[in-house]
Design a protein around this motif. Sequence first.
Motif, PDB file in Angstrom:
ATOM      1  N   MET A   1       0.845  -1.183   0.000  1.00  0.00           N
ATOM      2  CA  MET A   1       0.000   0.000   0.000  1.00  0.00           C
ATOM      3  C   MET A   1       0.885   1.238   0.000  1.00  0.00           C
ATOM      4  SD  MET A   1      -2.975   1.092   2.708  1.00  0.00           S
ATOM      5  CE  MET A   1      -1.802   1.338   4.034  1.00  0.00           C
ATOM      6  N   LEU A   2       0.531   2.228  -0.827  1.00  0.00           N
ATOM      7  CA  LEU A   2       1.318   3.441  -0.882  1.00  0.00           C
ATOM      8  C   LEU A   2       1.086   4.284   0.358  1.00  0.00           C
ATOM      9  CD1 LEU A   2       0.911   4.527  -4.604  1.00  0.00           C
ATOM     10  CD2 LEU A   2       2.955   3.668  -3.497  1.00  0.00           C
ATOM     11  N   ILE A   3       2.149   4.936   0.814  1.00  0.00           N
ATOM     12  CA  ILE A   3       2.064   5.739   2.014  1.00  0.00           C
ATOM     13  C   ILE A   3       1.264   7.009   1.749  1.00  0.00           C
ATOM     14  CG2 ILE A   3       4.183   7.020   1.547  1.00  0.00           C
ATOM     15  CD1 ILE A   3       4.833   6.843   4.489  1.00  0.00           C
ATOM     16  N   PRO A   4       0.414   7.456   2.695  1.00  0.00           N
ATOM     17  CA  PRO A   4      -0.355   8.686   2.502  1.00  0.00           C
ATOM     18  C   PRO A   4       0.556   9.901   2.428  1.00  0.00           C
ATOM     19  CG  PRO A   4      -1.170   7.411   4.385  1.00  0.00           C
ATOM     20  CD  PRO A   4       0.114   6.799   3.970  1.00  0.00           C
ATOM     21  N   ARG A   5       0.074  10.944   1.745  1.00  0.00           N
ATOM     22  CA  ARG A   5       0.861  12.168   1.616  1.00  0.00           C
ATOM     23  C   ARG A   5       0.605  13.088   2.804  1.00  0.00           C
ATOM     24  NH1 ARG A   5       1.757  15.908  -3.738  1.00  0.00           N
ATOM     25  NH2 ARG A   5       3.107  17.434  -2.753  1.00  0.00           N
ATOM     26  N   SER A   6       1.662  13.642   3.363  1.00  0.00           N
ATOM     27  CA  SER A   6       1.564  14.507   4.525  1.00  0.00           C
ATOM     28  C   SER A   6       0.973  15.861   4.141  1.00  0.00           C
ATOM     29  CB  SER A   6       2.941  14.704   5.151  1.00  0.00           C
ATOM     30  OG  SER A   6       2.924  15.719   6.117  1.00  0.00           O
ATOM     31  N   VAL A   7       0.193  16.466   5.060  1.00  0.00           N
ATOM     32  CA  VAL A   7      -0.330  17.809   4.813  1.00  0.00           C
ATOM     33  C   VAL A   7       0.800  18.830   4.766  1.00  0.00           C
ATOM     34  CG1 VAL A   7      -2.601  17.342   5.812  1.00  0.00           C
ATOM     35  CG2 VAL A   7      -0.760  18.154   7.279  1.00  0.00           C
ATOM     36  N   SER A   8       1.958  18.478   5.347  1.00  0.00           N
ATOM     37  CA  SER A   8       3.106  19.385   5.326  1.00  0.00           C
ATOM     38  C   SER A   8       3.597  19.649   3.911  1.00  0.00           C
ATOM     39  CB  SER A   8       4.255  18.814   6.167  1.00  0.00           C
ATOM     40  OG  SER A   8       3.873  18.645   7.509  1.00  0.00           O
ATOM     41  N   SER A   9       3.256  18.755   2.978  1.00  0.00           N
ATOM     42  CA  SER A   9       3.702  18.912   1.595  1.00  0.00           C
ATOM     43  C   SER A   9       2.826  19.870   0.795  1.00  0.00           C
ATOM     44  CB  SER A   9       3.719  17.547   0.902  1.00  0.00           C
ATOM     45  OG  SER A   9       2.399  17.019   0.796  1.00  0.00           O
ATOM     46  N   LEU A  10       1.702  20.297   1.359  1.00  0.00           N
ATOM     47  CA  LEU A  10       0.798  21.195   0.645  1.00  0.00           C
ATOM     48  C   LEU A  10       1.394  22.598   0.552  1.00  0.00           C
ATOM     49  CD1 LEU A  10      -2.638  20.159   2.209  1.00  0.00           C
ATOM     50  CD2 LEU A  10      -1.708  19.490  -0.016  1.00  0.00           C
ATOM     51  N   PRO A  11       1.225  23.274  -0.588  1.00  0.00           N
ATOM     52  CA  PRO A  11       1.753  24.640  -0.751  1.00  0.00           C
ATOM     53  C   PRO A  11       0.859  25.649  -0.049  1.00  0.00           C
ATOM     54  CG  PRO A  11       0.610  23.963  -2.752  1.00  0.00           C
ATOM     55  CD  PRO A  11       0.596  22.766  -1.826  1.00  0.00           C
ATOM     56  N   LEU A  12       0.959  25.705   1.272  1.00  0.00           N
ATOM     57  CA  LEU A  12       0.100  26.555   2.091  1.00  0.00           C
ATOM     58  C   LEU A  12       0.937  27.434   3.017  1.00  0.00           C
ATOM     59  CD1 LEU A  12      -2.586  23.902   3.144  1.00  0.00           C
ATOM     60  CD2 LEU A  12      -2.930  25.796   1.539  1.00  0.00           C
ATOM     61  N   PRO A  13       0.367  28.541   3.490  1.00  0.00           N
ATOM     62  CA  PRO A  13       1.074  29.373   4.473  1.00  0.00           C
ATOM     63  C   PRO A  13       1.349  28.591   5.752  1.00  0.00           C
ATOM     64  CG  PRO A  13      -0.794  30.560   3.530  1.00  0.00           C
ATOM     65  CD  PRO A  13      -0.919  29.142   3.064  1.00  0.00           C
ATOM     66  N   LYS A  14       2.389  28.993   6.463  1.00  0.00           N
ATOM     67  CA  LYS A  14       2.781  28.297   7.682  1.00  0.00           C
ATOM     68  C   LYS A  14       1.657  28.281   8.705  1.00  0.00           C
ATOM     69  CE  LYS A  14       6.413  28.159  11.205  1.00  0.00           C
ATOM     70  NZ  LYS A  14       7.668  28.780  11.698  1.00  0.00           N
ATOM     71  N   ALA A  15       0.883  29.365   8.780  1.00  0.00           N
ATOM     72  CA  ALA A  15      -0.218  29.430   9.746  1.00  0.00           C
ATOM     73  C   ALA A  15      -1.270  28.368   9.464  1.00  0.00           C
ATOM     74  CB  ALA A  15      -0.848  30.821   9.720  1.00  0.00           C
ATOM     75  N   SER A  16      -1.553  28.123   8.191  1.00  0.00           N
ATOM     76  CA  SER A  16      -2.550  27.111   7.822  1.00  0.00           C
ATOM     77  C   SER A  16      -2.045  25.711   8.143  1.00  0.00           C
ATOM     78  CB  SER A  16      -2.889  27.221   6.328  1.00  0.00           C
ATOM     79  OG  SER A  16      -3.491  28.464   6.035  1.00  0.00           O
ATOM     80  N   LEU A  17      -0.769  25.448   7.855  1.00  0.00           N
ATOM     81  CA  LEU A  17      -0.198  24.136   8.157  1.00  0.00           C
ATOM     82  C   LEU A  17      -0.171  23.883   9.664  1.00  0.00           C
ATOM     83  CD1 LEU A  17       2.809  24.094   5.639  1.00  0.00           C
ATOM     84  CD2 LEU A  17       0.631  22.868   5.435  1.00  0.00           C
ATOM     85  N   THR A  18       0.149  24.914  10.429  1.00  0.00           N
ATOM     86  CA  THR A  18       0.160  24.770  11.893  1.00  0.00           C
ATOM     87  C   THR A  18      -1.226  24.464  12.418  1.00  0.00           C
ATOM     88  OG1 THR A  18       2.019  26.316  12.084  1.00  0.00           O
ATOM     89  CG2 THR A  18       0.698  25.942  14.054  1.00  0.00           C
ATOM     90  N   ALA A  19      -2.237  25.159  11.881  1.00  0.00           N
ATOM     91  CA  ALA A  19      -3.618  24.921  12.309  1.00  0.00           C
ATOM     92  C   ALA A  19      -4.060  23.499  11.983  1.00  0.00           C
ATOM     93  CB  ALA A  19      -4.542  25.933  11.636  1.00  0.00           C
ATOM     94  N   LEU A  20      -3.673  22.998  10.824  1.00  0.00           N
ATOM     95  CA  LEU A  20      -4.023  21.625  10.436  1.00  0.00           C
ATOM     96  C   LEU A  20      -3.404  20.616  11.396  1.00  0.00           C
ATOM     97  CD1 LEU A  20      -3.667  21.868   6.548  1.00  0.00           C
ATOM     98  CD2 LEU A  20      -5.764  21.362   7.790  1.00  0.00           C
TER      99      LEU A  20
END
Length: 279
Positions: free
Chosen positions: A1-20
């Motif tokens: 099974m392929l490993i899921p992709r981390s939300v950290s890889s999304l091209p988003l502002p740091k504040a959005s990634l921290t909130a996630l």
Amino acid sequence: MLIPRSVSSLPLPKASLTALHKAGFETVSDLENITLEQLSAELRVPPSACAEILSAASTTAHKAPTSTQPASTLLAIAKKSFSLSAPADLLLGGGLKLGYITEISGPPGCPKERMAVCAVRSAVQNGDNVLFVDTQSMVSPTTLMKSLKGPNSFMPVSSKISLTLADEPRAPQLTSLVVLNSLSFLFQPTSKHTLSNASRNSILERLKHNLSKICASKPVAFVITTNLATKLLDADGSPANFETGKKAVMVPQLGITYLPPGRTYRIMAIRDSPNTGSV
């Protein structure tokens, strides 16, 4: 099974990634079935920011992988594979594939190292070069040499090698298989030094980036072995501690997002015994 992709890889502002991360969203698949209103309520951020998050997650989920290799090389890579064991090869659809990473995790006593040695034997018998890095001296060069049973192209590596995970693994140009044995051992605290969470996450993120770069540009397969860690959960499945936890599960010690998505397979090896299972 392929490993899921981390939300950290999304091209988003740091504040959005921290909130996630604070809200418990670890992989892109966690965002698949959530509405804009639900996400806004969980993250406590404006709907406009949530719309950006869901858009990035949707684009990432449907983005086709790209390659920097010529068609002839891709064809050769697709046809070539190395063997771990008959059951594992069946699970992987034919064995270890070049350009991919296979993580093998399990409790003490499971055949993680044996499977890695089998992969080495398969590669060497095929005439390929192998780089075997053992961080915990679990497999000696003598054991590897005995398992090969004949002439080989195995490149011995000192059991005291210092592996800098922030850099790309140094391997001969024609190496087709790289084994990083007991990788999780490097992150265990010692009496002299303990990695902070920030340092640990930074190293793992850079490791993921470099492994992804290598797999996309070179015909090489990676095998990584790690230990399991105990994770305590509440009755509803949310994270807990020793005081509040109602059950415990075994999970890979380095987590599920430290390896490149779309390039990684994960195998958990557990011995079959009267005590196997859940209570």
